[in-house]
Design a protein around this motif. Structure first.
Motif, mmCIF file in Angstrom:
data_model
loop_
_atom_site.group_PDB
_atom_site.id
_atom_site.type_symbol
_atom_site.label_atom_id
_atom_site.label_comp_id
_atom_site.label_asym_id
_atom_site.label_seq_id
_atom_site.Cartn_x
_atom_site.Cartn_y
_atom_site.Cartn_z
ATOM 1 N N GLY A 269 40.961 40.783 48.561
ATOM 2 C CA GLY A 269 39.823 40.038 49.091
ATOM 3 C C GLY A 269 39.091 39.215 48.058
ATOM 4 N N THR A 270 39.445 39.363 46.798
ATOM 5 C CA THR A 270 38.847 38.551 45.737
ATOM 6 C C THR A 270 39.156 37.071 45.985
ATOM 7 O OG1 THR A 270 38.894 40.267 44.045
ATOM 8 C CG2 THR A 270 38.966 38.001 43.265
ATOM 9 N N ILE A 271 38.143 36.232 45.781
ATOM 10 C CA ILE A 271 38.304 34.791 45.975
ATOM 11 C C ILE A 271 38.344 34.111 44.618
ATOM 12 C CG2 ILE A 271 37.316 32.701 46.975
ATOM 13 C CD1 ILE A 271 35.935 34.482 49.042
ATOM 14 N N VAL A 272 39.338 33.259 44.423
ATOM 15 C CA VAL A 272 39.500 32.534 43.165
ATOM 16 C C VAL A 272 39.427 31.036 43.430
ATOM 17 C CG1 VAL A 272 40.942 32.141 41.143
ATOM 18 C CG2 VAL A 272 41.001 34.368 42.295
ATOM 19 N N ASN A 273 38.474 30.372 42.793
ATOM 20 C CA ASN A 273 38.450 28.913 42.793
ATOM 21 C C ASN A 273 39.254 28.471 41.581
ATOM 22 O OD1 ASN A 273 36.305 27.677 44.863
ATOM 23 N ND2 ASN A 273 35.574 29.657 44.138
ATOM 24 N N LEU A 274 40.410 27.835 41.832
ATOM 25 C CA LEU A 274 41.338 27.478 40.765
ATOM 26 C C LEU A 274 41.204 25.996 40.440
ATOM 27 C CD1 LEU A 274 43.604 28.782 39.053
ATOM 28 C CD2 LEU A 274 45.223 27.993 40.792
ATOM 29 N N ASN A 275 40.937 25.705 39.171
ATOM 30 C CA ASN A 275 40.738 24.324 38.743
ATOM 31 C C ASN A 275 42.075 23.600 38.626
ATOM 32 O OD1 ASN A 275 39.409 22.018 37.939
ATOM 33 N ND2 ASN A 275 38.226 23.009 36.338
#
Length: 333
Positions: free
Chosen positions: A139-145
């Motif tokens: 459920g962890t959310i990662v905003n990936l650049n």
């Protein structure tokens, strides 16, 4: 059929090739919403990588090629900046692309290295000019650049361990019994439930900034560690033997997550590298780069031509932009 049923059938392999093509055309259009992207990730994890009668990845690449042919730019410094789509479709591409299975990124030269295992390893990555949101199994959310990638085991079979190359913002799901660790360059960042930003585009420098909660940051080749509270940064570069801890501006650190381009006393070579990643262009420079530092904040999803207009006047260069090729001429007339 409704869209969610169509998504379900796509990952179950129940769509014909024509139906699948219509689905992908819709998904790569502006009408596709972010919550559907999240649903796709959930369905992918739930259903696994089923068998298909047609090659989904080939079909996907064919559609991307058609899109790519429609976004060629051809402007110069003196032309009026045009309002264009500016690669919006790239933001969608990472969410629908089938997960790439490959080996963990290897970190050498005194950095963290993963060992070969029998588990399936998953890589999610963005090319230059693309950003995406990734939903991990816990459920962890990662905003990936842009120009960044993360690697982890399917369903976190080896624990909540993620290997990062580039930059990402992590909003970690709390689970006290299972620490969440991100390995990046020479640092390992461990959290139970928190949010933080990590930048590690190369081996020269890695930095961790804590936004909420508390994290532990360790150095790979020693027992050295530091603890961060919100607003603190831990960093190390190729010339440092110990981890540096200091205060930083949280808003400026996470601007990129909102699509805001920000420079804070940045050297020209750093500005050039950032523009290449941000807009997915290849930059060629001529002349000597001036010894100046740039500061400025550009509004959300600002067009490259607008950024170049401002920078060219303040720094002093001529530019020519042709598709993905950008030339900066620093020769003083």
């Amino acid at each position: 059929m409704d869209r969610l049923t169509q998504v379900q059938n796509y990952f179950d392999g129940k769509l014909s090739k024509k139906e699948a093509e219509e689905f992908l055309q819709w998904f790569l259009s502006e009408s596709s919403e972010e919550e559907v992207h999240a649903e796709l990730d959930k369905l992918w994890y739930a259903k696994g990588k089923g068998e298909y009668d047609w090659k989904g990845d080939t079909l996907y690449q064919q559609i991307l090629k058609k899109k790519d042919n429609q976004r060629t730019l051809n402007v110069s410094r003196k032309s009026k900046p045009e309002v264009a789509e500016g690669m919006k479709w790239w933001k969608i591409a990472a969410a629908v692309a089938l997960l790439i299975v490959s080996s963990f990124l290897l970190y050498t030269g005194g950095v963290f290295t993963s060992s070969p295992t029998d588990f399936t390893e998953i890589v999610k990555s963005n090319p230059a000019g693309q950003k995406s949101k990734v939903y991990l199994p816990d459920g962890t959310i990662v905003n990936l650049n842009s120009e960044s990638s993360i690697t982890y085991t399917d369903e976190f079979a080896e624990g909540r361990k993620v290997y990062l190359k580039g930059e990402a913002f992590f909003d970690v799901t709390e689970d006290p019994s299972k620490p969440f660790t991100v390995y990046s360059g020479k640092l390992a960042t461990t959290a139970l439930g928190t949010s933080f930003n990590i930048k590690s585009y190369n081996k020269r420098q890695t930095e961790v900034v804590l936004v909420t909660g508390k994290v532990k940051v360790e150095k790979a080749d020693s027992k050295e560690l530091v603890y961060l509270v919100p607003g603190e940064r831990a960093s190390i570069d190729e010339n440092q033997t110990t981890i540096l801890k200091d205060q930083t501006d949280l808003k400026s650190i996470t601007y990129w997550k909102e699509g805001v381009l920000h420079f804070d006393r940045s050297e020209i070579d750093h500005v050039v590298e950032t523009l290449e990643r941000w807009y997915g262009v290849e930059i060629e420079t001529t002349g000597s780069l001036p010894d100046v530092k740039c500061s400025g904040t550009f509004q959300k999803n600002e067009y490259l031509t607008n950024v170049l207009e401002i920078l060219s006047h303040s720094v002093g260069f001529e530019y020519t932009l042709n598709g993905k090729n950008l030339k900066l001429d620093f020769n003083q007339k």
